[in-house]
Design a protein around this motif. Structure first.
Motif, mmCIF file in Angstrom:
data_model
loop_
_atom_site.group_PDB
_atom_site.id
_atom_site.type_symbol
_atom_site.label_atom_id
_atom_site.label_comp_id
_atom_site.label_asym_id
_atom_site.label_seq_id
_atom_site.Cartn_x
_atom_site.Cartn_y
_atom_site.Cartn_z
ATOM 1 N N VAL A 155 -1.992 6.326 -6.818
ATOM 2 C CA VAL A 155 -2.075 6.009 -5.388
ATOM 3 C C VAL A 155 -2.354 4.525 -5.142
ATOM 4 O O VAL A 155 -3.493 4.007 -5.586
ATOM 5 N N HIS A 156 -1.507 3.666 -4.430
ATOM 6 C CA HIS A 156 -1.846 2.577 -3.888
ATOM 7 C C HIS A 156 -2.004 2.596 -2.195
ATOM 8 O O HIS A 156 -1.506 3.559 -1.663
ATOM 9 N N ASP A 157 -2.201 1.441 -1.546
ATOM 10 C CA ASP A 157 -2.169 1.331 -0.073
ATOM 11 C C ASP A 157 -1.714 0.178 0.323
ATOM 12 O O ASP A 157 -2.232 -0.626 0.140
ATOM 13 N N VAL A 190 -1.210 -6.497 0.772
ATOM 14 C CA VAL A 190 -2.294 -6.315 -0.278
ATOM 15 C C VAL A 190 -2.169 -4.874 -0.572
ATOM 16 O O VAL A 190 -1.771 -3.951 0.336
ATOM 17 N N CYS A 191 -3.113 -4.345 -1.676
ATOM 18 C CA CYS A 191 -3.343 -2.871 -1.808
ATOM 19 C C CYS A 191 -4.685 -2.848 -1.279
ATOM 20 O O CYS A 191 -5.627 -3.624 -1.704
ATOM 21 N N SER A 192 -5.082 -1.654 -0.597
ATOM 22 C CA SER A 192 -6.286 -1.331 -0.264
ATOM 23 C C SER A 192 -7.002 -0.151 -0.521
ATOM 24 O O SER A 192 -7.890 0.509 0.080
ATOM 25 N N GLN A 193 -6.410 0.395 -1.775
ATOM 26 C CA GLN A 193 -7.119 1.557 -2.519
ATOM 27 C C GLN A 193 -7.255 1.023 -3.935
ATOM 28 O O GLN A 193 -6.178 0.390 -4.564
ATOM 29 N N ILE A 194 -8.478 1.313 -4.241
ATOM 30 C CA ILE A 194 -8.870 0.586 -5.794
ATOM 31 C C ILE A 194 -7.714 1.490 -6.734
ATOM 32 O O ILE A 194 -7.920 2.833 -6.596
ATOM 33 N N CYS A 195 -6.956 0.819 -7.293
ATOM 34 C CA CYS A 195 -5.985 1.536 -8.114
ATOM 35 C C CYS A 195 -6.029 0.921 -9.608
ATOM 36 O O CYS A 195 -5.030 1.503 -10.449
ATOM 37 N N GLY A 196 -7.065 0.323 -9.980
ATOM 38 C CA GLY A 196 -7.085 -0.119 -11.434
ATOM 39 C C GLY A 196 -7.777 -1.329 -11.646
ATOM 40 O O GLY A 196 -8.165 -2.029 -10.629
ATOM 41 N N LEU A 198 -6.637 -4.187 -12.148
ATOM 42 C CA LEU A 198 -6.208 -5.579 -11.638
ATOM 43 C C LEU A 198 -5.645 -5.326 -10.088
ATOM 44 O O LEU A 198 -4.665 -5.952 -9.918
ATOM 45 N N HIS A 199 -6.481 -4.294 -9.448
ATOM 46 C CA HIS A 199 -6.197 -3.979 -8.189
ATOM 47 C C HIS A 199 -5.926 -5.383 -7.253
ATOM 48 O O HIS A 199 -5.157 -5.388 -6.395
ATOM 49 N N SER A 200 -7.231 -6.115 -7.477
ATOM 50 C CA SER A 200 -7.288 -7.426 -6.771
ATOM 51 C C SER A 200 -6.056 -8.324 -7.027
ATOM 52 O O SER A 200 -6.079 -9.105 -6.165
ATOM 53 N N LYS A 201 -5.398 -8.119 -8.024
ATOM 54 C CA LYS A 201 -4.097 -8.750 -8.071
ATOM 55 C C LYS A 201 -2.836 -8.664 -7.503
ATOM 56 O O LYS A 201 -1.956 -9.325 -7.326
ATOM 57 N N MET A 202 -3.007 -7.396 -6.659
ATOM 58 C CA MET A 202 -1.771 -6.946 -5.828
ATOM 59 C C MET A 202 -1.882 -7.709 -4.511
ATOM 60 O O MET A 202 -2.061 -7.080 -3.490
ATOM 61 N N ARG A 203 -1.504 -8.734 -4.636
ATOM 62 C CA ARG A 203 -1.602 -9.757 -3.499
ATOM 63 C C ARG A 203 -0.284 -10.596 -3.277
ATOM 64 O O ARG A 203 -0.114 -11.235 -4.007
#
Ligand SMILES: [Cu+2]
Length: 253
Positions: A155-157, A190-196, A198-203
């Protein structure tokens, strides 16, 4: 006063207005709650009321206070629902059919962008797929951008703060959202569901171009795709031609 990131879409202001409406009700409820909590501590202190009262809440004079609170809560809910239903309908139900369709797919850990290929459809074999870290999705200004949202693994957001758009993407489901950008600029995806890890790299970014700039950008992308797909001087290319020729010859007969 604006506490939000810059709004860049046609419907963004409506979302902000709803936020302020809800904030107003919550602020009123907060003040009332605090008064109801602290006032009795002074009014019915031990000094003034040495003997504690036992209130069962069955008397009408007591029960009415429960009803007042209930009615106020229900009223505020109904007012919010009435105020927001038009916006909800516009954004979630009346998705425009004219515009540019793009695909946005969440993977661990990136946003993959799909532009339609020559067939004009997204998520087909001839798509132009951008799967690079911090990549850009170029879209034209004042055009409906219809976004097909997906997730490949977890799940991503999808969160586009400047478009006031956010949606949980779940593997196996496609959700369609849209936005019409009114300002040229570069906006975050961006992704606003913690998804793993490297979640913060989803920019990644949505870049809103003028129509001319967008056409130029897309022409370059298609040219790049064409040169990548150009047939190399090898046997299969000759085979195809031979086949086409024989079909033509058959037609003539
Ligand atoms: Cu994610």
């Amino acid at each position: 006063m604006n506490i939000f990131p810059e709004n860049a879409t046609t419907y963004g202001q409506e979302i902000d207005n709803l936020f302020y409406l809800i904030l107003t009700f919550v602020a009123i409820a907060f003040v009332i709650s605090v008064v109801v909590l602290f006032y009795p501590m002074f009014r019915y202190s031990e000094k003034r009321n040495p003997k504690a009262q036992y209130i069962t809440g069955e008397k009408k004079s007591h029960f009415k206070w429960v009803m007042y609170a209930l009615i106020m809560l229900a009223m505020s809910d109904f007012i919010i629902m009435y105020a927001e239903h038009g916006t909800w309908e516009k954004i979630e139900e009346d998705v425009p059919t004219d515009g540019i369709r793009v695909g946005i797919t969440g993977i661990q850990w990136n946003w993959v962008f799909n532009y339609a290929g020559k067939d004009g459809k997204v998520m087909t074999a001839d798509d132009i797929v951008i799967n690079e870290a911090n990549s850009e999705l170029h879209v034209p200004i004042n055009t409906n951008i219809i976004m097909e949202l997906r997730a490949r693994d977890v799940v991503h957001d999808v969160f586009l703060p400047n478009a006031r758009t956010k949606y949980d993407v779940i593997p196996g489901r496609t959700h369609v959202k849209w936005a019409n950008f009114t300002k040229v600029g570069k906006y975050e995806v961006v992704c606003s569901q913690i998804c793993g890890v490297l979640h913060s790299k989803m920019r990644n970014y949505i870049v809103v171009d003028t129509k001319e700039d967008y056409d130029k950008y897309m022409a370059a992308l298609y040219a790049k795709q064409d040169s990548a797909n150009a047939p190399k001087p090898a046997a299969p290319a000759i085979d195809t031609t031979a086949k086409a020729d024989s079909t033509k010859a058959a037609d003539k007969k």
